[in-house]
Design an enzyme around this catalytic site. Sequence first.
Site, PDB file in Angstrom:
ATOM      1  N   GLY A  11       0.841  -1.211   0.000  1.00 29.88           N
ATOM      2  CA  GLY A  11       0.000   0.000   0.000  1.00 29.88           C
ATOM      3  C   GLY A  11       0.865   1.245   0.000  1.00 29.88           C
ATOM      4  N   VAL A  23      16.807   8.641  -0.781  1.00 28.64           N
ATOM      5  CA  VAL A  23      17.660   7.507  -1.180  1.00 28.64           C
ATOM      6  C   VAL A  23      18.458   7.880  -2.436  1.00 28.64           C
ATOM      7  CG1 VAL A  23      17.615   5.137  -2.087  1.00 28.64           C
ATOM      8  CG2 VAL A  23      16.176   5.750  -0.123  1.00 28.64           C
ATOM      9  N   ARG A  25      19.215  10.859  -3.731  1.00 30.29           N
ATOM     10  CA  ARG A  25      20.216  11.937  -3.582  1.00 30.29           C
ATOM     11  C   ARG A  25      21.380  11.492  -2.695  1.00 30.29           C
ATOM     12  NH1 ARG A  25      16.710  17.478  -4.354  1.00 30.29           N
ATOM     13  NH2 ARG A  25      16.353  17.032  -6.553  1.00 30.29           N
ATOM     14  N   ARG A  72       1.093  -5.078  -5.210  1.00 33.99           N
ATOM     15  CA  ARG A  72       1.249  -6.230  -4.319  1.00 33.99           C
ATOM     16  C   ARG A  72       1.471  -7.410  -5.259  1.00 33.99           C
ATOM     17  NH1 ARG A  72      -0.620  -4.136   0.592  1.00 33.99           N
ATOM     18  NH2 ARG A  72      -2.388  -2.716   0.454  1.00 33.99           N
ATOM     19  N   ASP A 103       4.909  -4.730   5.972  1.00 39.00           N
ATOM     20  CA  ASP A 103       5.294  -6.110   6.289  1.00 39.00           C
ATOM     21  C   ASP A 103       5.386  -7.026   5.073  1.00 39.00           C
ATOM     22  OD1 ASP A 103       2.587  -6.087   6.009  1.00 39.00           O
ATOM     23  OD2 ASP A 103       2.146  -7.132   7.883  1.00 39.00           O
ATOM     24  N   THR A 126       4.273   2.798   5.606  1.00 35.36           N
ATOM     25  CA  THR A 126       2.890   2.321   5.702  1.00 35.36           C
ATOM     26  C   THR A 126       2.121   3.251   6.632  1.00 35.36           C
ATOM     27  OG1 THR A 126       1.433   0.618   6.647  1.00 35.36           O
ATOM     28  CG2 THR A 126       3.688   0.619   7.442  1.00 35.36           C
ATOM     29  N   ARG A 155     -18.176  15.470  12.746  1.00 29.93           N
ATOM     30  CA  ARG A 155     -18.680  15.984  14.035  1.00 29.93           C
ATOM     31  C   ARG A 155     -19.610  17.188  13.791  1.00 29.93           C
ATOM     32  NH1 ARG A 155     -18.912  13.958  19.188  1.00 29.93           N
ATOM     33  NH2 ARG A 155     -16.686  13.581  19.378  1.00 29.93           N
ATOM     34  N   ARG A 163     -26.813  13.304  15.909  1.00 32.28           N
ATOM     35  CA  ARG A 163     -26.639  11.929  15.420  1.00 32.28           C
ATOM     36  C   ARG A 163     -25.477  11.202  16.089  1.00 32.28           C
ATOM     37  NH1 ARG A 163     -27.748  12.863   8.969  1.00 32.28           N
ATOM     38  NH2 ARG A 163     -29.964  12.372   9.093  1.00 32.28           N
ATOM     39  N   MET A 170      -8.759   2.871   8.699  1.00 34.41           N
ATOM     40  CA  MET A 170      -7.889   1.785   8.224  1.00 34.41           C
ATOM     41  C   MET A 170      -6.924   1.329   9.317  1.00 34.41           C
ATOM     42  SD  MET A 170      -6.767   2.502   4.327  1.00 34.41           S
ATOM     43  CE  MET A 170      -7.791   1.992   2.961  1.00 34.41           C
ATOM     44  N   ARG A 172      -5.544  -2.175   8.818  1.00 36.40           N
ATOM     45  CA  ARG A 172      -5.522  -3.638   8.662  1.00 36.40           C
ATOM     46  C   ARG A 172      -5.830  -4.285  10.012  1.00 36.40           C
ATOM     47  NH1 ARG A 172      -3.584  -6.310   4.156  1.00 36.40           N
ATOM     48  NH2 ARG A 172      -2.476  -4.454   3.519  1.00 36.40           N
ATOM     49  N   SER A 215     -24.074  14.974  19.859  1.00 37.02           N
ATOM     50  CA  SER A 215     -23.472  14.056  18.882  1.00 37.02           C
ATOM     51  C   SER A 215     -22.602  13.043  19.608  1.00 37.02           C
ATOM     52  CB  SER A 215     -22.615  14.836  17.882  1.00 37.02           C
ATOM     53  OG  SER A 215     -21.489  15.401  18.527  1.00 37.02           O
TER      54      SER A 215
END
Length: 322
Positions: A11, A23, A25, A72, A103, A126, A155, A163, A170, A172, A215
């Site tokens: 990802g 890297v 330079r 991937r 990983d 990551t 918010r 509400r 995210m 994983r 809220s």
Amino acid sequence: IKNVGVYTSGGDAPGMNAAIRAVVRTALYYNLEVTGIRRGYEGMINGDFLTMDRKSVGNIIQRGGTILKTARSEHFKTAEGRKLAYENLKKRGIDALVAIGGDGTFTGAKVFGKEYNFPIVGLPGTIDNDLLGTDYTIGYDTAINTVIDAVDKIRDTAESHDRLFIVEVMGRDSGLIALRTGIAAGAEAILIPETKTDLNALYHKLEQGRKDKSSKIVIVAEGEEAGGAFEIGKLIKDRFPNYDTRVSVLGHIQRGGRPSCQDRVLASRVGVAAVEALLKGHHNEMIGVINGEISYTPFESAIKHNTEINPALLKIVDILSL
Ligand code: F6P
């Protein structure tokens, strides 16, 4: 070492471009050649290489995504795929590699490095911050800032409509994005895979919470075992039919955008250190920063997931959401 190959894999994460720039330079600074490999391991297998010079990484430090593209690769998981990759690297004269990713990237690097005795070091790229051997990964800071920006907006509308929102972030199987952003956005509850979720305690909290709160926001990590935001949202709707409940899954906006200052500086530091590490003979290690100092962690340790959750942070949520 004469020619360093650099690639991004898995990802993408904001700050990967800053890492590539560092890297390239640094390698040029030490009079090495640098070759960019497009789409990670797929590019190695297909021989998708480009020579990098100073200019090729100009004006990218501020850009999200990765100019080298990423993928991937299933093919690289096979011995036959790795053999093709090795032959292409040899043909091109690449004799050391800098892998930027998480990983999956380091698992591939570990296997390949040992199989062909190939010098490889890695940079933690990551948004998940789930690697051992660095306090923060490149992209995490930008991603959590993107999340709080989004949750602040949610918010506003939640408050206007009285509400309850279930917001999925995210990570994983890691709850680190959820935990930090939940605190920063003042969430009423945070559900993460590292701790067992007591749904009754959650219901109790939502019910007993201050009645004058208009809220409520529950942050759910995508890897949460009790379910994703839609499942949790359904449970809450069934339990509290009177609540006006909505679900929002933030998704891939968390991966894009201009990298934060912290991610650019981290990427620049570890990028320089990676090339210097290769020159000093480091192999099979991820370069990170721990307590402000450069650190070197073998790939096999780096990919053992960072499952440590500071209980004090969870308590903060309980105290502050009253
Ligand atoms: O590892 C980064 C990450 O964004 C995770 O948080 C998420 O689970 C995964 O990648 C999503 O992958 P993809 O973009 O391939 O769907």
